[in-house]
Design a protein around this motif. Sequence first.
Motif, PDB file in Angstrom:
ATOM      1  N   HIS A 119     101.499  54.321  42.861  1.00  0.00           N
ATOM      2  CA  HIS A 119     100.944  55.860  43.122  1.00  0.00           C
ATOM      3  C   HIS A 119     102.015  56.554  43.482  1.00  0.00           C
ATOM      4  O   HIS A 119     101.931  57.772  43.553  1.00  0.00           O
ATOM      5  CB  HIS A 119      99.902  55.776  44.268  1.00  0.00           C
ATOM      6  CG  HIS A 119      98.649  55.368  43.581  1.00  0.00           C
ATOM      7  ND1 HIS A 119      98.212  53.861  43.780  1.00  0.00           N
ATOM      8  CD2 HIS A 119      97.412  55.721  43.014  1.00  0.00           C
ATOM      9  CE1 HIS A 119      96.939  53.769  43.354  1.00  0.00           C
ATOM     10  NE2 HIS A 119      96.598  54.726  42.790  1.00  0.00           N
ATOM     11  N   CYS A 138      94.595  56.448  44.964  1.00  0.00           N
ATOM     12  CA  CYS A 138      95.366  57.050  46.134  1.00  0.00           C
ATOM     13  C   CYS A 138      94.760  57.038  47.494  1.00  0.00           C
ATOM     14  O   CYS A 138      95.801  56.897  48.332  1.00  0.00           O
ATOM     15  CB  CYS A 138      95.241  58.549  45.610  1.00  0.00           C
ATOM     16  SG  CYS A 138      96.335  59.160  44.243  1.00  0.00           S
ATOM     17  N   GLU A 173      96.709  59.919  40.943  1.00  0.00           N
ATOM     18  CA  GLU A 173      96.009  58.957  40.482  1.00  0.00           C
ATOM     19  C   GLU A 173      96.493  58.207  39.161  1.00  0.00           C
ATOM     20  O   GLU A 173      97.049  58.796  38.475  1.00  0.00           O
ATOM     21  CB  GLU A 173      94.437  59.229  40.461  1.00  0.00           C
ATOM     22  CG  GLU A 173      93.627  58.315  40.682  1.00  0.00           C
ATOM     23  CD  GLU A 173      93.562  57.286  41.760  1.00  0.00           C
ATOM     24  OE1 GLU A 173      94.215  56.302  41.718  1.00  0.00           O
ATOM     25  OE2 GLU A 173      93.195  57.714  42.886  1.00  0.00           O
TER      26      GLU A 173
END
Length: 438
Positions: free
Chosen positions: A172, A218, A246
């Motif tokens: 991420h 996330c 994301e």
Amino acid sequence: MTAPDPRTAPRAFLEHLYRTAVHRALPLHNTAAFLPPPPKGRTLVLGAGKAGGAMAHAVEALWPADAPLSGLVVTRYHHTPPRPQGLPQRIEVVEASHPVPDAAGLQAAQRILALTQGLTPDDLVLCLISGGGSALLTLPAEGLTLEDKQRVNRALLESGANIAEMNCVRKHLSRIKGGRLAAACAPARVVTLTISDVPGDDPSIIASGPTVPDASTCADAVAILQRYAIEVPGAIMSLLEQGALETPKPGDPAFAGHQVHMIATPQQSLEAAAEAARAAGIEAHILSDEMEGESREVGKVHAALARAVAQRGAPFARPCVILSGGETTVTVRKEPEGTPRGRGGRAGEFCLGLAQALQGQAGVFALAADTDGIDGVEDNAGAFVAPDTLQRALAQGMKVDAYLARNDAYGYFSAIGDLVVTGPTHTNVNDFRAILVA
């Protein structure tokens, strides 16, 4: 290769099992069955990981000489194997830092992403992915610097977080991992060949899954950062909390028609070692290829099992070999200011915990080593434990408890001559552990 006699040469016998396990995972032995036919267009090879150089050489050796082939793969410094004589180079191999990323890895990731531009539906992208790719293929998310990624990476490595947790965060905070590389290859077809170094062989965790969909979120990354008290820049934390970083998810059309092939796994290597032990007349038992947890604690559990076998002949009859794999963790203890930091990795710390708990148990010998040939950031693969390990160390004034307290497995086993040093093996199927109960 004939195995050394385990009764007279226990260390050589265990090293033979380790070499057998590594040999089973070498790319040249495992690649041919998974190569697709050449496409109508061109074939681009992209890759990252400790086995990257060996995987690239295997593809070059096996790919038709008259079919176009080009690309770029990044591997760890000093992990590119010698090029076989007469093998023409069609795939560029570059080297970068592991386990903490550096500018060379950043440049390699930028170049790899740039190579995906202009691909067509007639083209094939062959992705070669192995453990270590998370650090080697580093391309920070917008607003994050290389220095930020280095700091977060170090904190994760010392936190005790497991590999799935670490790679969730890495995905991420990246512009290339977590399926983003595959998305960038559209509309070309992508075939991923991967060597597993993670418990469960999940391709989305291996090297942080640059070519496969990512089911983590996330919110998961935020929870992990908070759990281990790891700081990231405030703006990045806000983006994570908003879900703005994301990753592509399962079902995303970007992955349509893509294929993933697992060409080598920890279980296959453990089975090869078990077969080698049995060929030498020693029964072998594989506990699991998915063991996780604190290395020293996993060592203590293995010691309890080995002592039971040595003292009571249960749950296994002696003589036997007990094998296991997986990826354990080391939580680095904070030392007072000015105190030298200990040196060592997962395999060494496992051996310290094992030796402490065995307490010199007669007839028990053990070897633990990383199958890439490097235990953490040191120059050894792992270490060896014998019934007289604690005694020989005490003769030099070294107490195992003190070395465990400062995570100094390297210092302990180096002083008594029991480091296992192999150099890079050019593959990586995670931790290898073998205990001989004679």
